[in-house]
Design an enzyme around this catalytic site. Structure first.
Site, PDB file in Angstrom:
ATOM      1  N   GLY A  14       0.369  -1.048   0.170  1.00  0.00           N
ATOM      2  CA  GLY A  14      -0.187  -0.203   0.124  1.00  0.00           C
ATOM      3  C   GLY A  14       0.751   1.150  -0.334  1.00  0.00           C
ATOM      4  O   GLY A  14       2.057   1.264   0.524  1.00  0.00           O
ATOM      5  N   ASP A 159       0.083  12.258  14.667  1.00  0.00           N
ATOM      6  CA  ASP A 159      -0.838  13.407  15.309  1.00  0.00           C
ATOM      7  C   ASP A 159       0.200  14.442  16.420  1.00  0.00           C
ATOM      8  O   ASP A 159      -0.138  15.654  16.140  1.00  0.00           O
ATOM      9  CB  ASP A 159      -1.871  12.801  16.302  1.00  0.00           C
ATOM     10  CG  ASP A 159      -2.909  11.807  15.150  1.00  0.00           C
ATOM     11  OD1 ASP A 159      -3.842  12.384  14.385  1.00  0.00           O
ATOM     12  OD2 ASP A 159      -3.029  10.838  15.749  1.00  0.00           O
ATOM     13  N   HIS A 187      -6.855   7.502  18.034  1.00  0.00           N
ATOM     14  CA  HIS A 187      -7.016   8.131  16.800  1.00  0.00           C
ATOM     15  C   HIS A 187      -7.393   8.626  15.936  1.00  0.00           C
ATOM     16  O   HIS A 187      -8.096   8.220  14.845  1.00  0.00           O
ATOM     17  CB  HIS A 187      -5.402   7.575  15.999  1.00  0.00           C
ATOM     18  CG  HIS A 187      -5.347   7.853  14.965  1.00  0.00           C
ATOM     19  ND1 HIS A 187      -4.592   9.091  14.222  1.00  0.00           N
ATOM     20  CD2 HIS A 187      -5.767   7.753  13.560  1.00  0.00           C
ATOM     21  CE1 HIS A 187      -4.793   9.484  12.884  1.00  0.00           C
ATOM     22  NE2 HIS A 187      -4.852   8.552  12.327  1.00  0.00           N
TER      23      HIS A 187
HETATM   24  P1  NAX Z   1      -3.806   1.577   1.159  1.00  0.00           P
HETATM   25  O1  NAX Z   1      -5.299   0.974   0.439  1.00  0.00           O
HETATM   26  O2  NAX Z   1      -2.383   2.008   0.392  1.00  0.00           O
HETATM   27  O3  NAX Z   1      -2.720   0.711   1.649  1.00  0.00           O
HETATM   28  C1  NAX Z   1      -3.590  -0.923   2.315  1.00  0.00           C
HETATM   29  C2  NAX Z   1      -2.617  -1.792   1.795  1.00  0.00           C
HETATM   30  O4  NAX Z   1      -3.033  -3.096   3.036  1.00  0.00           O
HETATM   31  C3  NAX Z   1      -3.559  -2.363   0.779  1.00  0.00           C
HETATM   32  O5  NAX Z   1      -1.882  -3.117   0.088  1.00  0.00           O
HETATM   33  C4  NAX Z   1      -4.458  -3.526   1.012  1.00  0.00           C
HETATM   34  O6  NAX Z   1      -4.711  -4.576   0.284  1.00  0.00           O
HETATM   35  C5  NAX Z   1      -3.299  -4.457   2.646  1.00  0.00           C
HETATM   36  N1  NAX Z   1      -4.523  -4.753   2.987  1.00  0.00           N
HETATM   37  C6  NAX Z   1      -6.008  -5.110   3.203  1.00  0.00           C
HETATM   38  N2  NAX Z   1      -6.431  -5.878   3.698  1.00  0.00           N
HETATM   39  C7  NAX Z   1      -5.478  -6.843   4.083  1.00  0.00           C
HETATM   40  C8  NAX Z   1      -4.441  -7.873   5.374  1.00  0.00           C
HETATM   41  N3  NAX Z   1      -5.957  -8.497   5.705  1.00  0.00           N
HETATM   42  N4  NAX Z   1      -3.923  -7.882   5.216  1.00  0.00           N
HETATM   43  C9  NAX Z   1      -2.814  -7.355   5.022  1.00  0.00           C
HETATM   44  N5  NAX Z   1      -2.783  -6.458   4.181  1.00  0.00           N
HETATM   45  C10 NAX Z   1      -4.142  -5.813   3.947  1.00  0.00           C
HETATM   46  O7  NAX Z   1      -3.375   1.820   2.885  1.00  0.00           O
HETATM   47  P2  NAX Z   1      -2.137   3.256   3.224  1.00  0.00           P
HETATM   48  O8  NAX Z   1      -2.713   4.478   2.865  1.00  0.00           O
HETATM   49  O9  NAX Z   1      -1.078   2.051   3.224  1.00  0.00           O
HETATM   50  O10 NAX Z   1      -3.266   3.082   5.402  1.00  0.00           O
HETATM   51  C11 NAX Z   1      -3.233   1.495   5.629  1.00  0.00           C
HETATM   52  C12 NAX Z   1      -4.000   2.577   6.618  1.00  0.00           C
HETATM   53  O11 NAX Z   1      -2.994   3.108   7.432  1.00  0.00           O
HETATM   54  C13 NAX Z   1      -5.453   2.713   6.627  1.00  0.00           C
HETATM   55  O12 NAX Z   1      -5.994   2.109   7.249  1.00  0.00           O
HETATM   56  C14 NAX Z   1      -5.241   4.472   6.800  1.00  0.00           C
HETATM   57  O13 NAX Z   1      -6.402   4.577   7.332  1.00  0.00           O
HETATM   58  C15 NAX Z   1      -4.056   3.788   7.613  1.00  0.00           C
HETATM   59  N6  NAX Z   1      -3.773   4.648   8.472  1.00  0.00           N
HETATM   60  C16 NAX Z   1      -3.396   5.633  10.088  1.00  0.00           C
HETATM   61  C17 NAX Z   1      -2.362   6.033  10.210  1.00  0.00           C
HETATM   62  C18 NAX Z   1      -2.996   6.690  11.666  1.00  0.00           C
HETATM   63  O14 NAX Z   1      -2.057   7.685  12.232  1.00  0.00           O
HETATM   64  N7  NAX Z   1      -3.290   5.851  12.512  1.00  0.00           N
HETATM   65  C19 NAX Z   1      -2.195   7.190   9.496  1.00  0.00           C
HETATM   66  C20 NAX Z   1      -2.478   7.365   7.985  1.00  0.00           C
HETATM   67  C21 NAX Z   1      -3.389   6.423   7.712  1.00  0.00           C
HETATM   68  O15 NAX Z   1      -4.964   7.153   7.527  1.00  0.00           O
END
Ligand code: NAX
Length: 329
Positions: A14, A159, A187
């Site tokens: 991702g 944050d 968060h």
């Molecule tokens: P992307 O959609 O670009 O990438 C997510 C990846 O996870 C994809 O490659 C998908 O195939 C994979 N995936 C989905 N289900 C899976 C599973 N069961 N096992 C393994 N891989 C799986 O998202 P991205 O921008 O990289 O963000 C990832 C996560 O971070 C999201 O949930 C997003 O909301 C969260 N965030 C959290 C933040 C924080 O401060 N805690 C900030 C940034 C981000 O928003």
């Protein structure tokens, strides 16, 4: 030579993964210690192909500290023998999707991953980035029998970094002049960035930024809404800054916190600052750099701050109720 540390990253194909993997492999996170990356993404051929492509690029950086990459769609392979697991992979929130629906959608991922971590991980430290990260962290930890809840944490470092930048900009100083900024709670938009105990050049922020209306209003809103502002400007959610915060988070736990400072992460609540027990609440922390951390005690909390902390930790209690069936008794 030091033995390699095995580090798992989920959702590695991702957008956060793309900014994160290089910095885990380069020596920036674990110093001279060799690293073997275990990259997990969904077992779908196109996604696994993309994952191989990312791995090829990381290999092509030629980092001397990178001693191997395992690409897999199987959590049992991904978590075998790892010391750190960065749980980034989750489904993004779709347009118009309620937070409760996102929680129900992503929760089951963290049941299976918690169980796989229990089977495979060694001296595990796990951090959860995938949203809703505090509650996903609770689900993973609850399903990871045999591993203490204190070995899990949820990322609120982005944050914290956002809040530091807002304060620095307002005060006309640089980011490095701002310290001791705690994110309390969840968060989510309810989070509370504690400006009252934060410092600029060692002085309390309200003594430097004498604009209480902005601190209690515009500042909080700017931090809480920053993720939305980035999506509006960039058309995609924060990725490089999230990856950078994830590196900060791992280093915060891996190194001894300098005297007089602290950092924020969502950890297993011990009741400090009236956060209810049984949730992962973001709190001010100090690490001994040897695998343990302590919650910083005794920070003065005003009535304004107490109300905000109650609201954000109450939200975590409500989220826990939504996933009650996914938690092990
Ligand atoms: P992307 O959609 O670009 O990438 C997510 C990846 O996870 C994809 O490659 C998908 O195939 C994979 N995936 C989905 N289900 C899976 C599973 N069961 N096992 C393994 N891989 C799986 O998202 P991205 O921008 O990289 O963000 C990832 C996560 O971070 C999201 O949930 C997003 O909301 C969260 N965030 C959290 C933040 C924080 O401060 N805690 C900030 C940034 C981000 O928003």
């Amino acid at each position: 030579m030091q033995s390699p540390i095995r580090v798992a990253v989920t959702g590695a194909a991702g957008q956060i993964g793309y900014s994160l993997l290089y910095r885990l492999a380069s020596g920036e996170t674990f110093g001279s210690r060799p690293v073997i990356l275990h990259l997990l993404d969904l077992p779908i051929p196109e996604i696994q192909k993309a994952l191989e492509g990312v791995a090829m690029e990381v290999q092509d950086c030629g980092f001397p500290t990178l001693h191997g990459i395992v690409c897999t769609g199987d959590p049992n392979v991904a978590f075998d023998g790892v010391s750190w697991a960065l749980l980034v992979g989750a489904k993004p929130r779709g347009p118009g999707m309620a937070r409760a629906d996102l929680i129900r959608e992503n929760g089951p991922i963290f049941v299976g991953q918690g169980q796989a971590l229990a089977r495979g991980a060694a001296d595990l430290r796990a951090m959860v980035v995938g949203n809703p990260c505090n509650t996903n962290c609770l689900i993973a930890a609850s399903n990871c029998s045999g591993v203490p809840k204190e070995r899990f944490s949820a990322m609120t470092r982005l944050d914290q970094n956002r809040a530091v930048h807002q304060l620095a900009q307002k005060a006309g100083v640089t980011n490095g002049d701002v310290s001791n900024l705690t994110i309390f709670g969840n968060h989510s938009e309810s989070m509370y960035p504690d400006f009252e105990n934060a410092r600029i050049h060692g002085r309390l922020v309200p003594d430097v930024i004498q604009d209480g209306e902005w601190l209690r209003g515009g500042f909080l809103k700017a931090v809480q809404d920053r993720g939305k502002a980035i999506i509006a400007a960039r058309g995609k959610s924060s990725a490089a800054s999230a990856a950078s915060a994830a590196i900060d988070h791992v280093r915060d736990f891996e190194t001894k916190t300098p005297a007089g400072q602290w950092f924020s992460a969502g950890v297993w609540s011990d009741g400090s600052y009236s956060a209810p027990l049984g949730i992962y609440a973001s709190l001010p922390l100090r690490s001994d750099g040897l695998g343990s951390y302590q919650v910083v005690q005794g920070l003065p909390i005003s009535a304004f701050a107490a109300g905000k902390i109650k609201a954000t930790t109450d939200e975590l209690v409500s989220e826990r109720a939504v996933v009650a069936d996914l938690l092990k008794a």
